[in-house]
Design a protein around this motif. Structure first.
Motif, mmCIF file in Angstrom:
data_model
loop_
_atom_site.group_PDB
_atom_site.id
_atom_site.type_symbol
_atom_site.label_atom_id
_atom_site.label_comp_id
_atom_site.label_asym_id
_atom_site.label_seq_id
_atom_site.Cartn_x
_atom_site.Cartn_y
_atom_site.Cartn_z
ATOM 1 N N ARG A 228 -6.313 -10.655 9.767
ATOM 2 C CA ARG A 228 -5.194 -10.008 10.460
ATOM 3 C C ARG A 228 -3.954 -9.956 9.577
ATOM 4 O O ARG A 228 -3.260 -8.929 9.533
ATOM 5 C CB ARG A 228 -4.887 -10.735 11.770
ATOM 6 C CG ARG A 228 -6.004 -10.564 12.802
ATOM 7 C CD ARG A 228 -5.711 -11.287 14.078
ATOM 8 N NE ARG A 228 -4.780 -10.484 14.872
ATOM 9 C CZ ARG A 228 -4.308 -10.866 16.037
ATOM 10 N NH1 ARG A 228 -4.640 -12.032 16.549
ATOM 11 N NH2 ARG A 228 -3.484 -10.087 16.713
ATOM 12 N N ARG A 229 -3.688 -11.037 8.865
ATOM 13 C CA ARG A 229 -2.532 -11.041 7.937
ATOM 14 C C ARG A 229 -2.712 -9.976 6.869
ATOM 15 O O ARG A 229 -1.770 -9.265 6.519
ATOM 16 C CB ARG A 229 -2.357 -12.419 7.299
ATOM 17 C CG ARG A 229 -1.597 -13.398 8.166
ATOM 18 C CD ARG A 229 -1.112 -14.617 7.375
ATOM 19 N NE ARG A 229 -2.200 -15.368 6.773
ATOM 20 C CZ ARG A 229 -2.845 -16.370 7.358
ATOM 21 N NH1 ARG A 229 -2.519 -16.757 8.567
ATOM 22 N NH2 ARG A 229 -3.817 -17.006 6.726
ATOM 23 N N TRP A 230 -3.939 -9.854 6.336
ATOM 24 C CA TRP A 230 -4.192 -8.868 5.303
ATOM 25 C C TRP A 230 -3.973 -7.456 5.846
ATOM 26 O O TRP A 230 -3.306 -6.640 5.210
ATOM 27 C CB TRP A 230 -5.616 -9.007 4.751
ATOM 28 C CG TRP A 230 -5.821 -8.158 3.542
ATOM 29 C CD1 TRP A 230 -5.675 -8.530 2.237
ATOM 30 C CD2 TRP A 230 -6.151 -6.764 3.521
ATOM 31 N NE1 TRP A 230 -5.897 -7.454 1.418
ATOM 32 C CE2 TRP A 230 -6.196 -6.365 2.179
ATOM 33 C CE3 TRP A 230 -6.417 -5.824 4.509
ATOM 34 C CZ2 TRP A 230 -6.497 -5.054 1.799
ATOM 35 C CZ3 TRP A 230 -6.706 -4.519 4.129
ATOM 36 C CH2 TRP A 230 -6.749 -4.147 2.790
ATOM 37 N N ALA B 280 -0.262 -6.824 6.331
ATOM 38 C CA ALA B 280 0.437 -6.648 5.051
ATOM 39 C C ALA B 280 0.103 -5.302 4.413
ATOM 40 O O ALA B 280 0.950 -4.699 3.744
ATOM 41 C CB ALA B 280 0.089 -7.789 4.095
ATOM 42 N N ALA B 281 -1.122 -4.822 4.623
ATOM 43 C CA ALA B 281 -1.542 -3.542 4.050
ATOM 44 C C ALA B 281 -1.079 -2.353 4.896
ATOM 45 O O ALA B 281 -1.282 -1.207 4.518
ATOM 46 C CB ALA B 281 -3.064 -3.513 3.901
ATOM 47 N N ASP C 202 -8.771 1.398 0.544
ATOM 48 C CA ASP C 202 -8.255 1.973 -0.675
ATOM 49 C C ASP C 202 -6.781 1.629 -0.887
ATOM 50 O O ASP C 202 -5.947 2.479 -1.128
ATOM 51 C CB ASP C 202 -8.457 3.485 -0.681
ATOM 52 C CG ASP C 202 -8.354 4.070 -2.083
ATOM 53 O OD1 ASP C 202 -7.929 5.232 -2.193
ATOM 54 O OD2 ASP C 202 -8.660 3.362 -3.063
ATOM 55 N N THR C 203 -6.480 0.318 -0.764
ATOM 56 C CA THR C 203 -5.086 -0.114 -0.887
ATOM 57 C C THR C 203 -4.754 -0.642 -2.277
ATOM 58 O O THR C 203 -3.639 -1.072 -2.510
ATOM 59 C CB THR C 203 -4.759 -1.227 0.127
ATOM 60 O OG1 THR C 203 -5.615 -2.341 -0.127
ATOM 61 C CG2 THR C 203 -4.921 -0.725 1.542
ATOM 62 N N ALA C 204 -5.725 -0.620 -3.192
ATOM 63 C CA ALA C 204 -5.432 -1.086 -4.546
ATOM 64 C C ALA C 204 -4.449 -0.123 -5.185
ATOM 65 O O ALA C 204 -4.681 1.066 -5.274
ATOM 66 C CB ALA C 204 -6.717 -1.173 -5.358
#
Length: 117
Positions: free
Chosen positions: A18-20, A23-24, A114-116
């Motif tokens: 959930r944090r990830w 943040a994204a 695809d958040t890189a």
């Protein structure tokens, strides 16, 4: 893309997922398996997408507390057992269109969204 994350609010891995997602900036719906329950239809869909090995959390306290007969029943047909004991579900379960994944891996989530950058 509609994204749904299924888990249990007290699960550390679910909290990390959930944090990830937060943040994204991923817009997702949270379903607490313990509080909200889960349908047999959803469990069947997960079973088809993930397979039994990826769906049943054999490291959970619930699994360890089962006797041999209960474990055998869960391995034969996990859906009714998972419906009754959602803490046996390997979590979190992330549904996106078109993928369903079990567990949390930052690299896997990055590839899905695809958040890189």
């Amino acid at each position: 893309m509609m994204t749904t994350l299924y888990g249990i609010k007290t699960c550390d891995t679910c909290r990390r997922a959930r944090r990830w997602l937060d943040a994204a900036g991923v817009d997702y719906r949270w379903i607490d398996l313990r509080a909200d329950g889960i349908t047999r239809e959803r469990l069947e869909a997960w079973r088809a997408a993930l397979g039994d090995a990826a769906l049943i959390n054999k490291r959970s306290k619930t699994w360890r507390d089962f006797d041999a007969a209960a474990r055998a029943a869960a391995e034969r047909d996990p859906v009714p057992v998972l419906a009754e004991h959602p803490t046996l579900i390997k979590r979190p379960i992330l549904e996106t269109d078109p993928e369903t994944v079990a567990g949390f891996s930052e690299a896997r989530y990055q590839s899905l969204f695809d958040t890189a950058s």
